[in-house]
Write a protein that holds these residues in place. Structure first.
Motif, PDB file in Angstrom:
ATOM      1  N   UNK A 239      45.622  52.497  43.400  1.00 28.60           N
ATOM      2  CA  UNK A 239      44.899  53.240  44.523  1.00 28.60           C
ATOM      3  C   UNK A 239      44.691  52.363  45.803  1.00 28.60           C
ATOM      4  N   UNK A 240      45.361  52.707  46.777  1.00 27.69           N
ATOM      5  CA  UNK A 240      45.261  51.966  47.822  1.00 27.69           C
ATOM      6  C   UNK A 240      44.603  52.786  48.933  1.00 27.69           C
ATOM      7  N   UNK A 241      43.586  52.128  49.717  1.00 24.65           N
ATOM      8  CA  UNK A 241      43.038  52.711  51.019  1.00 24.65           C
ATOM      9  C   UNK A 241      42.493  51.499  51.962  1.00 24.65           C
ATOM     10  N   UNK A 242      43.099  51.715  53.208  1.00 25.94           N
ATOM     11  CA  UNK A 242      42.644  50.835  54.242  1.00 25.94           C
ATOM     12  C   UNK A 242      42.792  49.358  53.885  1.00 25.94           C
ATOM     13  N   UNK A 243      43.967  49.004  53.266  1.00 27.11           N
ATOM     14  CA  UNK A 243      44.316  47.982  52.664  1.00 27.11           C
ATOM     15  C   UNK A 243      43.631  47.150  51.570  1.00 27.11           C
ATOM     16  N   UNK A 244      42.835  47.972  51.276  1.00 29.49           N
ATOM     17  CA  UNK A 244      42.008  47.350  49.725  1.00 29.49           C
ATOM     18  C   UNK A 244      42.606  48.556  48.622  1.00 29.49           C
ATOM     19  N   UNK A 245      42.441  47.740  47.225  1.00 30.05           N
ATOM     20  CA  UNK A 245      43.231  48.206  46.181  1.00 30.05           C
ATOM     21  C   UNK A 245      42.199  48.287  45.054  1.00 30.05           C
ATOM     22  N   UNK A 281      47.383  42.465  45.161  1.00 30.86           N
ATOM     23  CA  UNK A 281      46.480  41.161  44.694  1.00 30.86           C
ATOM     24  C   UNK A 281      45.343  40.864  45.656  1.00 30.86           C
ATOM     25  N   UNK A 282      45.859  40.594  46.890  1.00 31.00           N
ATOM     26  CA  UNK A 282      44.891  40.496  48.241  1.00 31.00           C
ATOM     27  C   UNK A 282      44.262  41.684  48.228  1.00 31.00           C
ATOM     28  N   UNK A 283      44.651  42.956  48.247  1.00 29.30           N
ATOM     29  CA  UNK A 283      43.740  43.962  48.465  1.00 29.30           C
ATOM     30  C   UNK A 283      42.824  44.142  47.651  1.00 29.30           C
ATOM     31  N   UNK A 284      42.927  44.034  46.296  1.00 29.99           N
ATOM     32  CA  UNK A 284      41.941  43.815  45.150  1.00 29.99           C
ATOM     33  C   UNK A 284      40.875  43.134  45.289  1.00 29.99           C
ATOM     34  N   UNK A 285      41.574  41.677  45.636  1.00 23.70           N
ATOM     35  CA  UNK A 285      40.464  40.906  45.529  1.00 23.70           C
ATOM     36  C   UNK A 285      39.446  40.873  46.838  1.00 23.70           C
TER      37      UNK A 285
END
Length: 380
Positions: A239-245, A281-285
Protein backbone atom coordinates in the motif's frame (compact mmCIF):
# COMPACT_ATOMS: atom_id res chain seq x y z
CA UNK A 1 -4.56 5.52 6.17
CA UNK A 2 -1.18 3.79 6.18
CA UNK A 3 -1.07 3.23 9.96
CA UNK A 4 -2.65 4.29 13.26
CA UNK A 5 -0.71 7.33 14.58
CA UNK A 6 -2.21 6.93 18.06
CA UNK A 7 -0.25 3.68 18.47
CA UNK A 8 3.07 5.55 18.29
CA UNK A 9 4.88 8.14 20.38
CA UNK A 10 7.55 10.82 19.88
CA UNK A 11 11.13 9.58 19.77
CA UNK A 12 13.32 10.41 22.74
CA UNK A 13 15.77 13.25 22.14
CA UNK A 14 18.53 11.47 24.09
CA UNK A 15 21.62 10.94 21.95
CA UNK A 16 23.14 7.58 21.08
CA UNK A 17 26.14 6.66 23.20
CA UNK A 18 27.68 3.21 22.77
CA UNK A 19 29.01 3.11 26.35
CA UNK A 20 25.58 3.91 27.78
CA UNK A 21 24.04 1.31 25.50
CA UNK A 22 26.46 -1.33 26.79
CA UNK A 23 25.65 -0.33 30.38
CA UNK A 24 21.92 -0.58 29.65
CA UNK A 25 22.34 -4.03 28.11
CA UNK A 26 24.22 -5.22 31.19
CA UNK A 27 21.55 -3.70 33.45
CA UNK A 28 18.82 -5.62 31.62
CA UNK A 29 20.78 -8.87 32.00
CA UNK A 30 21.42 -8.15 35.68
CA UNK A 31 17.69 -7.63 36.26
CA UNK A 32 16.87 -10.88 34.46
CA UNK A 33 19.38 -12.69 36.70
CA UNK A 34 18.00 -11.03 39.85
CA UNK A 35 14.40 -12.05 39.16
CA UNK A 36 15.11 -15.63 38.07
CA UNK A 37 13.77 -18.45 40.22
CA UNK A 38 14.85 -22.03 39.41
CA UNK A 39 11.32 -23.33 40.07
CA UNK A 40 9.14 -20.62 38.56
CA UNK A 41 11.63 -19.09 36.09
CA UNK A 42 10.38 -15.52 35.43
CA UNK A 43 7.05 -13.78 36.12
CA UNK A 44 4.80 -13.58 33.08
CA UNK A 45 3.16 -10.45 31.75
CA UNK A 46 -0.62 -10.82 31.32
CA UNK A 47 -0.32 -10.77 27.51
CA UNK A 48 2.54 -13.27 27.48
CA UNK A 49 0.80 -15.69 29.81
CA UNK A 50 -2.68 -15.35 28.31
CA UNK A 51 -4.72 -18.51 28.99
CA UNK A 52 -1.54 -20.54 29.49
CA UNK A 53 -0.20 -22.78 32.25
CA UNK A 54 2.42 -20.80 34.19
CA UNK A 55 5.34 -20.51 34.36
CA UNK A 56 6.01 -19.71 30.72
CA UNK A 57 8.53 -22.11 29.25
CA UNK A 58 8.45 -21.60 25.48
CA UNK A 59 10.89 -19.81 23.18
CA UNK A 60 8.60 -16.95 22.18
CA UNK A 61 7.72 -15.52 25.60
CA UNK A 62 9.14 -18.01 28.10
CA UNK A 63 12.26 -19.34 29.78
CA UNK A 64 13.57 -21.09 26.66
CA UNK A 65 13.75 -17.84 24.73
CA UNK A 66 15.41 -16.01 27.60
CA UNK A 67 18.07 -18.72 27.87
CA UNK A 68 18.73 -18.44 24.13
CA UNK A 69 18.86 -14.63 24.23
CA UNK A 70 21.20 -14.51 27.21
CA UNK A 71 23.48 -17.01 25.48
CA UNK A 72 23.62 -14.86 22.34
CA UNK A 73 24.50 -11.76 24.36
CA UNK A 74 27.22 -13.73 26.15
CA UNK A 75 28.71 -15.21 22.98
CA UNK A 76 28.70 -11.84 21.22
CA UNK A 77 30.60 -10.29 24.13
CA UNK A 78 27.91 -7.83 25.18
CA UNK A 79 27.00 -9.24 28.60
CA UNK A 80 28.01 -12.03 30.92
CA UNK A 81 25.59 -14.02 33.01
CA UNK A 82 26.02 -16.07 36.16
CA UNK A 83 23.04 -18.26 35.28
CA UNK A 84 23.64 -21.84 34.16
CA UNK A 85 21.78 -21.41 30.87
CA UNK A 86 21.92 -25.08 29.97
CA UNK A 87 20.25 -25.92 33.28
CA UNK A 88 17.60 -23.24 32.65
CA UNK A 89 16.82 -24.73 29.25
CA UNK A 90 16.70 -28.29 30.61
CA UNK A 91 14.34 -27.25 33.43
CA UNK A 92 12.10 -25.39 30.99
CA UNK A 93 11.90 -28.45 28.75
CA UNK A 94 11.10 -30.74 31.69
CA UNK A 95 8.39 -28.37 32.98
CA UNK A 96 6.89 -28.07 29.50
CA UNK A 97 6.61 -31.85 29.30
CA UNK A 98 4.86 -31.86 32.67
CA UNK A 99 2.44 -29.07 31.71
CA UNK A 100 2.68 -27.36 28.31
CA UNK A 101 2.26 -23.58 28.41
CA UNK A 102 0.01 -23.47 25.36
CA UNK A 103 -2.95 -21.14 24.92
CA UNK A 104 -6.15 -22.68 26.25
CA UNK A 105 -9.53 -22.16 24.62
CA UNK A 106 -8.12 -21.63 21.10
CA UNK A 107 -8.10 -23.97 18.11
CA UNK A 108 -4.36 -24.58 17.74
CA UNK A 109 -2.53 -26.07 14.76
CA UNK A 110 -1.61 -29.72 15.19
CA UNK A 111 0.75 -31.08 16.34
CA UNK A 112 1.16 -28.42 19.02
CA UNK A 113 4.28 -30.01 20.53
CA UNK A 114 6.26 -29.51 17.33
CA UNK A 115 6.02 -25.72 17.34
CA UNK A 116 9.40 -23.97 17.27
CA UNK A 117 8.23 -20.87 19.09
CA UNK A 118 5.45 -22.18 21.34
CA UNK A 119 6.10 -25.89 21.74
CA UNK A 120 8.53 -28.60 22.71
CA UNK A 121 10.58 -28.47 19.50
CA UNK A 122 11.95 -25.02 20.30
CA UNK A 123 12.85 -26.02 23.84
CA UNK A 124 14.61 -29.18 22.69
CA UNK A 125 16.55 -27.15 20.14
CA UNK A 126 17.66 -24.53 22.70
CA UNK A 127 18.68 -27.26 25.13
CA UNK A 128 20.69 -28.96 22.36
CA UNK A 129 22.37 -25.71 21.29
CA UNK A 130 23.45 -25.00 24.86
CA UNK A 131 24.64 -28.56 25.53
CA UNK A 132 24.48 -30.91 22.52
CA UNK A 133 23.38 -34.47 23.25
CA UNK A 134 22.41 -37.32 20.94
CA UNK A 135 19.16 -37.95 22.80
CA UNK A 136 18.03 -34.36 22.34
CA UNK A 137 18.94 -34.43 18.65
CA UNK A 138 16.89 -37.59 18.14
CA UNK A 139 13.93 -36.09 19.99
CA UNK A 140 14.11 -32.98 17.86
CA UNK A 141 14.33 -35.03 14.68
CA UNK A 142 11.09 -36.80 15.54
CA UNK A 143 9.36 -33.48 16.30
CA UNK A 144 10.51 -32.02 12.98
CA UNK A 145 9.23 -35.06 11.08
CA UNK A 146 5.93 -35.02 12.99
CA UNK A 147 5.35 -31.41 11.97
CA UNK A 148 5.18 -32.25 8.26
CA UNK A 149 1.59 -31.61 7.21
CA UNK A 150 0.94 -28.94 9.85
CA UNK A 151 -1.71 -26.65 8.33
CA UNK A 152 -0.47 -23.49 10.01
CA UNK A 153 1.94 -22.73 7.15
CA UNK A 154 3.90 -20.19 9.22
CA UNK A 155 6.91 -19.87 11.50
CA UNK A 156 5.32 -19.92 14.94
CA UNK A 157 3.57 -23.29 14.75
CA UNK A 158 4.20 -24.79 11.34
CA UNK A 159 6.72 -26.39 9.02
CA UNK A 160 8.73 -23.18 8.41
CA UNK A 161 9.73 -23.06 12.08
CA UNK A 162 10.86 -26.66 12.29
CA UNK A 163 12.61 -26.21 8.94
CA UNK A 164 14.78 -23.54 10.59
CA UNK A 165 15.61 -26.01 13.34
CA UNK A 166 16.47 -28.74 10.84
CA UNK A 167 18.78 -26.38 8.98
CA UNK A 168 20.70 -25.64 12.19
CA UNK A 169 21.18 -29.31 13.02
CA UNK A 170 22.26 -30.14 9.48
CA UNK A 171 24.78 -27.27 9.45
CA UNK A 172 26.24 -28.38 12.78
CA UNK A 173 26.22 -32.17 12.34
CA UNK A 174 26.23 -32.72 8.54
CA UNK A 175 24.22 -35.88 9.23
CA UNK A 176 22.25 -37.41 6.38
CA UNK A 177 19.04 -37.58 8.42
CA UNK A 178 19.07 -33.82 8.85
CA UNK A 179 19.71 -33.21 5.17
CA UNK A 180 16.69 -35.41 4.46
CA UNK A 181 14.61 -33.57 7.07
CA UNK A 182 15.47 -30.23 5.47
CA UNK A 183 14.54 -31.50 2.01
CA UNK A 184 11.28 -33.04 3.22
CA UNK A 185 10.30 -29.83 5.04
CA UNK A 186 11.17 -27.66 2.04
CA UNK A 187 9.07 -29.82 -0.25
CA UNK A 188 6.13 -29.81 2.16
CA UNK A 189 6.24 -26.02 2.35
CA UNK A 190 6.51 -25.61 -1.42
CA UNK A 191 3.57 -27.94 -1.94
CA UNK A 192 1.36 -25.61 0.11
CA UNK A 193 2.20 -22.50 -1.95
CA UNK A 194 -0.59 -21.32 -4.24
CA UNK A 195 -0.53 -20.03 -7.81
CA UNK A 196 -0.15 -16.42 -6.60
CA UNK A 197 3.00 -17.32 -4.68
CA UNK A 198 1.35 -17.13 -1.24
CA UNK A 199 0.34 -19.52 1.52
CA UNK A 200 -2.94 -19.83 3.39
CA UNK A 201 -2.50 -19.86 7.15
CA UNK A 202 -4.98 -21.85 9.25
CA UNK A 203 -4.72 -20.44 12.74
CA UNK A 204 -7.04 -20.29 15.74
CA UNK A 205 -10.04 -21.46 13.74
CA UNK A 206 -9.57 -18.94 10.93
CA UNK A 207 -7.93 -18.94 7.51
CA UNK A 208 -6.05 -16.02 5.95
CA UNK A 209 -3.17 -15.25 3.62
CA UNK A 210 -0.85 -13.36 5.98
CA UNK A 211 2.20 -11.40 4.85
CA UNK A 212 4.35 -10.80 7.94
CA UNK A 213 7.22 -12.85 9.36
CA UNK A 214 5.88 -14.74 12.36
CA UNK A 215 2.60 -15.86 10.79
CA UNK A 216 3.01 -15.47 7.05
CA UNK A 217 4.66 -14.99 3.70
CA UNK A 218 8.05 -13.39 4.40
CA UNK A 219 8.75 -15.78 7.27
CA UNK A 220 8.05 -18.73 4.98
CA UNK A 221 10.34 -17.33 2.29
CA UNK A 222 13.10 -16.89 4.89
CA UNK A 223 12.71 -20.51 6.02
CA UNK A 224 12.79 -21.74 2.41
CA UNK A 225 15.94 -19.70 1.76
CA UNK A 226 14.58 -19.11 -1.74
CA UNK A 227 13.26 -15.65 -2.62
CA UNK A 228 12.36 -16.33 -6.25
CA UNK A 229 9.15 -14.45 -7.04
CA UNK A 230 8.92 -12.98 -3.54
CA UNK A 231 9.73 -9.39 -4.53
CA UNK A 232 6.86 -9.40 -7.03
CA UNK A 233 4.41 -10.57 -4.35
CA UNK A 234 5.47 -7.77 -2.00
CA UNK A 235 5.29 -5.18 -4.78
CA UNK A 236 1.78 -6.35 -5.69
CA UNK A 237 0.51 -6.29 -2.11
CA UNK A 238 2.11 -3.02 -0.93
CA UNK A 239 0.00 0.00 0.00
CA UNK A 240 1.77 3.16 -1.19
CA UNK A 241 0.76 6.73 -0.40
CA UNK A 242 2.89 9.83 -0.87
CA UNK A 243 6.09 7.87 -1.28
CA UNK A 244 5.51 5.89 1.92
CA UNK A 245 4.77 2.16 2.00
CA UNK A 246 3.12 -0.34 4.29
CA UNK A 247 1.52 -3.76 3.95
CA UNK A 248 -1.78 -5.14 5.26
CA UNK A 249 -1.69 -7.89 7.85
CA UNK A 250 -3.37 -10.22 5.36
CA UNK A 251 -4.74 -10.04 1.86
CA UNK A 252 -8.23 -8.59 1.79
CA UNK A 253 -7.98 -7.04 5.26
CA UNK A 254 -9.94 -3.79 5.54
CA UNK A 255 -8.41 -2.82 8.88
CA UNK A 256 -5.91 0.02 9.21
CA UNK A 257 -2.51 -1.58 8.58
CA UNK A 258 -0.35 -2.15 11.63
CA UNK A 259 3.18 -0.82 11.78
CA UNK A 260 5.10 -3.37 13.84
CA UNK A 261 7.35 -6.37 13.28
CA UNK A 262 4.67 -9.06 13.40
CA UNK A 263 2.39 -7.23 10.94
CA UNK A 264 3.31 -4.40 8.60
CA UNK A 265 6.35 -2.71 7.10
CA UNK A 266 8.80 -3.31 9.99
CA UNK A 267 8.56 -7.09 9.71
CA UNK A 268 8.44 -7.05 5.92
CA UNK A 269 11.61 -4.96 5.70
CA UNK A 270 13.42 -6.76 8.54
CA UNK A 271 12.81 -10.12 6.87
CA UNK A 272 12.83 -9.26 3.15
CA UNK A 273 15.37 -6.43 2.90
CA UNK A 274 17.71 -8.46 0.67
CA UNK A 275 15.19 -8.79 -2.15
CA UNK A 276 12.50 -6.15 -1.56
CA UNK A 277 12.19 -3.47 -4.25
CA UNK A 278 14.42 -0.63 -3.02
CA UNK A 279 11.80 2.07 -3.54
CA UNK A 280 9.38 0.12 -1.34
CA UNK A 281 12.13 -0.59 1.18
CA UNK A 282 12.88 3.13 1.52
CA UNK A 283 9.22 4.07 1.52
CA UNK A 284 8.52 1.64 4.35
CA UNK A 285 11.58 2.69 6.31
CA UNK A 286 10.66 6.36 6.03
CA UNK A 287 7.16 5.58 7.30
CA UNK A 288 8.59 3.73 10.31
CA UNK A 289 10.90 6.64 11.09
CA UNK A 290 8.23 9.31 10.69
CA UNK A 291 5.68 7.38 12.77
CA UNK A 292 8.08 7.09 15.69
CA UNK A 293 8.39 4.19 18.13
CA UNK A 294 5.38 2.09 19.12
CA UNK A 295 3.76 3.52 22.24
CA UNK A 296 5.27 2.51 25.55
CA UNK A 297 1.99 1.75 27.31
CA UNK A 298 0.46 -0.31 24.52
CA UNK A 299 3.44 -1.97 22.79
CA UNK A 300 6.65 -1.57 24.79
CA UNK A 301 10.32 -2.08 23.96
CA UNK A 302 10.34 -5.58 22.53
CA UNK A 303 10.67 -7.35 19.21
CA UNK A 304 7.21 -8.61 18.29
CA UNK A 305 5.25 -5.37 18.39
CA UNK A 306 7.58 -2.92 20.11
CA UNK A 307 10.36 -0.44 19.44
CA UNK A 308 13.18 -2.95 18.97
CA UNK A 309 11.24 -4.85 16.32
CA UNK A 310 10.54 -1.66 14.37
CA UNK A 311 14.14 -0.57 14.78
CA UNK A 312 15.44 -3.70 13.10
CA UNK A 313 13.84 -2.51 9.85
CA UNK A 314 15.94 0.67 10.04
CA UNK A 315 19.09 -1.35 10.75
CA UNK A 316 18.34 -3.67 7.82
CA UNK A 317 17.84 -0.61 5.60
CA UNK A 318 21.33 0.55 6.58
CA UNK A 319 22.74 -2.86 5.67
CA UNK A 320 21.00 -2.80 2.29
CA UNK A 321 21.85 0.79 1.32
CA UNK A 322 25.07 1.56 3.22
CA UNK A 323 23.56 4.96 4.06
CA UNK A 324 24.83 5.96 7.53
CA UNK A 325 21.66 7.99 8.11
CA UNK A 326 19.77 4.73 8.62
CA UNK A 327 22.29 3.49 11.16
CA UNK A 328 21.86 6.74 13.07
CA UNK A 329 18.09 6.33 12.98
CA UNK A 330 18.31 2.70 14.05
CA UNK A 331 20.47 3.70 17.01
CA UNK A 332 17.98 6.43 17.96
CA UNK A 333 15.32 3.71 18.17
CA UNK A 334 17.70 1.65 20.29
CA UNK A 335 18.07 4.52 22.77
CA UNK A 336 14.29 4.73 22.98
CA UNK A 337 13.87 0.96 23.40
CA UNK A 338 16.44 0.81 26.19
CA UNK A 339 14.71 3.70 27.97
CA UNK A 340 11.37 1.89 27.67
CA UNK A 341 12.91 -1.29 29.05
CA UNK A 342 14.21 0.66 32.04
CA UNK A 343 11.06 2.69 32.72
CA UNK A 344 8.31 0.14 32.12
CA UNK A 345 7.45 -2.70 34.52
CA UNK A 346 9.83 -5.60 33.99
CA UNK A 347 8.84 -7.91 31.14
CA UNK A 348 10.79 -11.12 30.91
CA UNK A 349 10.62 -12.70 27.48
CA UNK A 350 12.61 -12.83 24.26
CA UNK A 351 10.01 -11.38 21.91
CA UNK A 352 8.14 -8.93 24.12
CA UNK A 353 10.60 -8.02 26.86
CA UNK A 354 13.84 -6.27 27.68
CA UNK A 355 16.12 -9.03 26.38
CA UNK A 356 14.83 -8.38 22.86
CA UNK A 357 15.66 -4.70 23.28
CA UNK A 358 19.13 -5.63 24.56
CA UNK A 359 19.79 -7.85 21.54
CA UNK A 360 18.70 -5.06 19.23
CA UNK A 361 20.93 -2.51 20.99
CA UNK A 362 23.86 -4.95 20.75
CA UNK A 363 23.32 -5.22 16.99
CA UNK A 364 23.22 -1.43 16.76
CA UNK A 365 26.60 -1.27 18.53
CA UNK A 366 27.98 -3.80 16.06
CA UNK A 367 26.24 -2.10 13.10
CA UNK A 368 24.92 -5.43 11.85
CA UNK A 369 21.34 -6.70 11.89
CA UNK A 370 20.69 -10.30 12.89
CA UNK A 371 17.05 -10.60 13.93
CA UNK A 372 16.69 -13.15 16.74
CA UNK A 373 15.69 -16.69 15.66
CA UNK A 374 14.55 -15.68 12.17
CA UNK A 375 18.04 -14.70 11.00
CA UNK A 376 19.73 -17.63 12.68
CA UNK A 377 19.22 -19.84 15.71
CA UNK A 378 22.83 -20.88 16.15
CA UNK A 379 24.70 -18.52 18.49
CA UNK A 380 28.12 -20.09 17.92
Amino acid sequence: MLYAPESHEPLTDAAWDATRARDAIRAIVADVERVYDPDTFWPANDWDGYQAALPMKNVFVGAGGLAWGLDRLRRSGHAETALDLSAVAQRALARYREEPDIIQGEELPAPVRSSLFMGEAGLVLVAWLLEPADELASELFELVRQNIGNEANELMWGVPGTLLAARVLHARTREERWRAAVEESVQALRDERDEEGLWTQKLYGRSARILGPIHGFVGNVAALDDARGAAEVLTRTAIVEGGRANWPSSLGSENTPRLQWCHGAPGIIATASDYLDEELLLGGAELIWEAGPPSSEEKGAGLCHGTAGNGYALLKTFERTGDERWLERARAFAVHALAQAEQLPGRYSLFTGGIGAALYAADCIDAGARFPIVDGLDNS
